[in-house]
Write an enzyme that holds these catalytic residues in place. Structure first.
Site, PDB file in Angstrom:
ATOM      1  N   ASN A   1       0.961  -1.314  -0.111  1.00 59.68           N
ATOM      2  CA  ASN A   1      -0.010  -0.075   0.027  1.00 59.68           C
ATOM      3  C   ASN A   1       0.769   1.297  -0.006  1.00 59.68           C
ATOM      4  O   ASN A   1       0.394   2.301   0.225  1.00 59.68           O
ATOM      5  CB  ASN A   1      -0.820  -0.021   1.172  1.00 59.68           C
ATOM      6  CG  ASN A   1      -1.809  -1.268   1.331  1.00 59.68           C
ATOM      7  OD1 ASN A   1      -1.658  -2.233   2.039  1.00 59.68           O
ATOM      8  ND2 ASN A   1      -2.878  -1.177  -0.023  1.00 59.68           N
TER       9      ASN A   1
ATOM     10  N   LEU B   1       2.180   6.746   1.067  1.00 59.72           N
ATOM     11  CA  LEU B   1       1.210   5.879   1.531  1.00 59.72           C
ATOM     12  C   LEU B   1      -0.271   6.195   0.815  1.00 59.72           C
ATOM     13  O   LEU B   1      -0.455   7.197   0.904  1.00 59.72           O
ATOM     14  CB  LEU B   1       1.170   5.940   2.842  1.00 59.72           C
ATOM     15  CG  LEU B   1       0.017   5.066   3.790  1.00 59.72           C
ATOM     16  CD1 LEU B   1       0.423   3.697   3.882  1.00 59.72           C
ATOM     17  CD2 LEU B   1       0.106   5.548   5.309  1.00 59.72           C
ATOM     18  N   CYS B   2      -0.742   4.964   0.726  1.00 63.80           N
ATOM     19  CA  CYS B   2      -2.035   5.212  -0.015  1.00 63.80           C
ATOM     20  C   CYS B   2      -3.142   4.179   0.827  1.00 63.80           C
ATOM     21  O   CYS B   2      -2.874   3.108   1.167  1.00 63.80           O
ATOM     22  CB  CYS B   2      -2.194   4.159  -1.401  1.00 63.80           C
ATOM     23  SG  CYS B   2      -3.851   4.159  -2.185  1.00 63.80           S
ATOM     24  N   ILE B   3      -3.925   5.061   1.740  1.00 65.98           N
ATOM     25  CA  ILE B   3      -4.714   4.475   2.696  1.00 65.98           C
ATOM     26  C   ILE B   3      -6.007   5.534   2.558  1.00 65.98           C
ATOM     27  O   ILE B   3      -5.946   6.598   2.540  1.00 65.98           O
ATOM     28  CB  ILE B   3      -3.945   4.464   3.990  1.00 65.98           C
ATOM     29  CG1 ILE B   3      -4.623   3.964   4.996  1.00 65.98           C
ATOM     30  CG2 ILE B   3      -3.507   5.796   4.332  1.00 65.98           C
ATOM     31  CD1 ILE B   3      -4.028   3.570   6.159  1.00 65.98           C
TER      32      ILE B   3
END
Lengths: 272, 220
Positions: free
Chosen positions: B80, B87-89
């Site tokens: 992720n 950060l991809c969240i």
């Protein structure tokens, strides 16, 4: 996050010729621009522009506007960004308090808008240290009669948190209205109340009316008719109306905010 | 607007320095409250165990109405995390952004979220990568199909990251170590209660200082 049904298998993701996230975002911002550049709360105007807007509209709508023009002195448009309900409510309440500045009434309203809400927010489990900044913006604006300040995003945010707190503190009462469309009340709050730019609906309005002790009267400018008149009004009264210490309750002491509803949007109405 | 953001961030930074989220160290970069440095202790029982990973959080001027960005440094490898470290969240996405992603608004950023909630999401993601919406597709596939190779690659990172472990930090080796961070606080609490009836505050204060001095010595 765990919901993977919407996502194509990873190896296919690259081959899909779809616009990038950035492109979608940019396009969305562009088409929303006329709305996002409008003032948060506009000048008070007559009903001419509304009449012009619906010149080709249905006769019912036109009749409703004609009636509004007789019974109301004007309206103030709010920005169409999904925060209009909270913004209009805050702006108008601040205005009402400043019109009766330094009265017992104003004091009682401020007590209800301030400590009362903070208590509810704390009880609902929110971190008051973090949320206190938002509350302060609201309380300062009302105390100083700063209507622009009352229209700020931080105030919208605070009223959303207060709304959420009332929903959480009265689960039994509100769940029945929500569980049709959301599996849990908390999920509803997380997606329909807390996030900015998401418009308010019936449960939100009932909750905030209860929290602030304010009667919220909403005129519905659509093509449906009320049985006993032209305009269909919805009046949402708080369960616990405003109490002014040491004074007999009078109907005119109950603070009231009047809003005009068109699908997806609320503007402020001014009684004559 | 930005002074409100500054105020909120200063408050949160102070709170996180006094009551750290276990496994994290946070601080300002170059005295800029909109730019934080984060050190992340690799969670035990994951491939990241034993590592100390640096990241930065950049906050927008209209925080908390819009989310910050969270970027890992030094080629962090995780399903992720994009190759550039971002950060991809879902909690870092504003509602309304990218309606196609299938994330509901409830998972997105909203002004009631805090830095602490982001850090908790990071820990949860290190423990349990979300391979259904990967940012690094290769890492995601490797994580699912060849966990050994994935772990080996992370192990390299862990080794490289050891040079970044602050001199004063004793790396935890058991779950309990993560929690041992606050014995001083409990003592303080006890003293606090005793103090109510006591006049000789000095004695108690000295004890307190003994505890907190150790902490600050260690930091220098």
């Amino acid at each position: 996050m765990s919901d993977n049904s919407h996502n194509p298998p990873a190896q296919d993701a690259e081959t899909y010729a779809r616009p990038t996230d950035d492109e979608i975002l940019q396009y969305e911002r562009k088409i929303k621009e006329p709305h996002t550049l409008a003032p948060l709360v506009g000048e008070k105007t007559g009903f001419e522009s509304l009449q012009a807007e619906y010149a080709d509209g249905s006769p019912t709508t036109q009749a409703k506007i004609a009636l509004l023009a007789e019974e109301y002195s004007g309206l103030r448009c709010t920005r169409r960004d999904g925060n209009c309900f909270y913004r209009g409510l805050a702006y108008r309440l601040c205005e009402l308090v400043s019109e009766r500045k330094d009265t017992l009434w104003a004091k009682a309203v401020m007590q209800r808008l301030g400590p009362h809400s903070r208590e509810a927010v704390g009880r609902a489990g929110y971190d008051l240290d973090l949320m206190g900044d938002f509350a302060e913006c609201w309380e300062d604006a009302v105390r100083d009669g700063d209507r622009e300040g009352a229209a700020a995003d931080s105030v919208v945010c605070w009223l959303r948190i207060v709304t959420a707190a009332i929903l959480k503190n009265n689960r039994d009462m509100f769940e029945a209205f929500i569980l049709d469309s959301y599996p849990t009340l908390d999920l509803f709050i997380g997606s329909q109340v807390e996030p900015m730019n998401i418009e308010a609906d019936q449960p939100h309005i009932v909750a905030i009316a209860n929290a602030l002790g304010v009667t919220i009267k909403i005129g519905n400018l659509d093509t449906t008719l009320n049985t006993d008149g032209v305009m269909n009004w919805h009046e949402i009264e708080p369960l616990e109306p405003l109490v002014i210490p040491d004074s007999a309750p009078k109907a005119e002491d109950q603070p009231q905010v009047v809003l005009l509803y068109r699908p997806g949007h609320y503007d402020i109405l001014y009684p004559i | 607007m930005s002074s409100a953001a500054q105020h909120a961030l200063q408050r949160q930074l102070k709170e996180l320095m006094m009551h750290p989220v276990p496994g994290f160290r946070v601080g300002m970069k170059d005295d800029n409250i909109f730019d934080w440095e984060v050190g992340i202790i690799g969670p035990l029982g994951t491939a990241y165990e034993g590592g100390y990973f640096l990241a930065s959080i950049k906050f927008p001027q209209d925080f908390p109405f819009n989310p910050p960005s969270f970027t890992f440094h030094n080629g962090f490898y995780h399903p992720n995390v994009y190759e550039d470290g971002r950060l991809c969240i879902s909690i870092l996405h504003a509602p309304g952004d990218d309606e196609m992603s299938g994330e509901s608004a409830a998972e997105r950023w909203n002004p009631t979220q805090s830095v602490e909630s982001i850090l908790l999401s990071v820990i949860s993601l290190l423990n349990d990568p979300n391979t259904s919406s990967p940012a690094n597709v290769d890492a995601s596939i490797q994580f699912r199909k060849d966990k050994k190779a994935f772990d080996a690659k992370v192990k390299e990172l862990v080794e490289k990251s050891k040079k970044d472990i602050p001199a004063d930090l004793v790396m935890p080796t058991s779950e309990a170590d993560f929690l041992v961070k606050r014995p001083i606080e409990i003592e303080e609490d006890e003293n606090f209660w005793y103090e109510e009836d006591d006049d000789d505050d000095d004695e108690d204060e000295d004890e307190d200082h003994g505890g907190s001095d150790e902490g600050s010595d260690a930091e220098e």
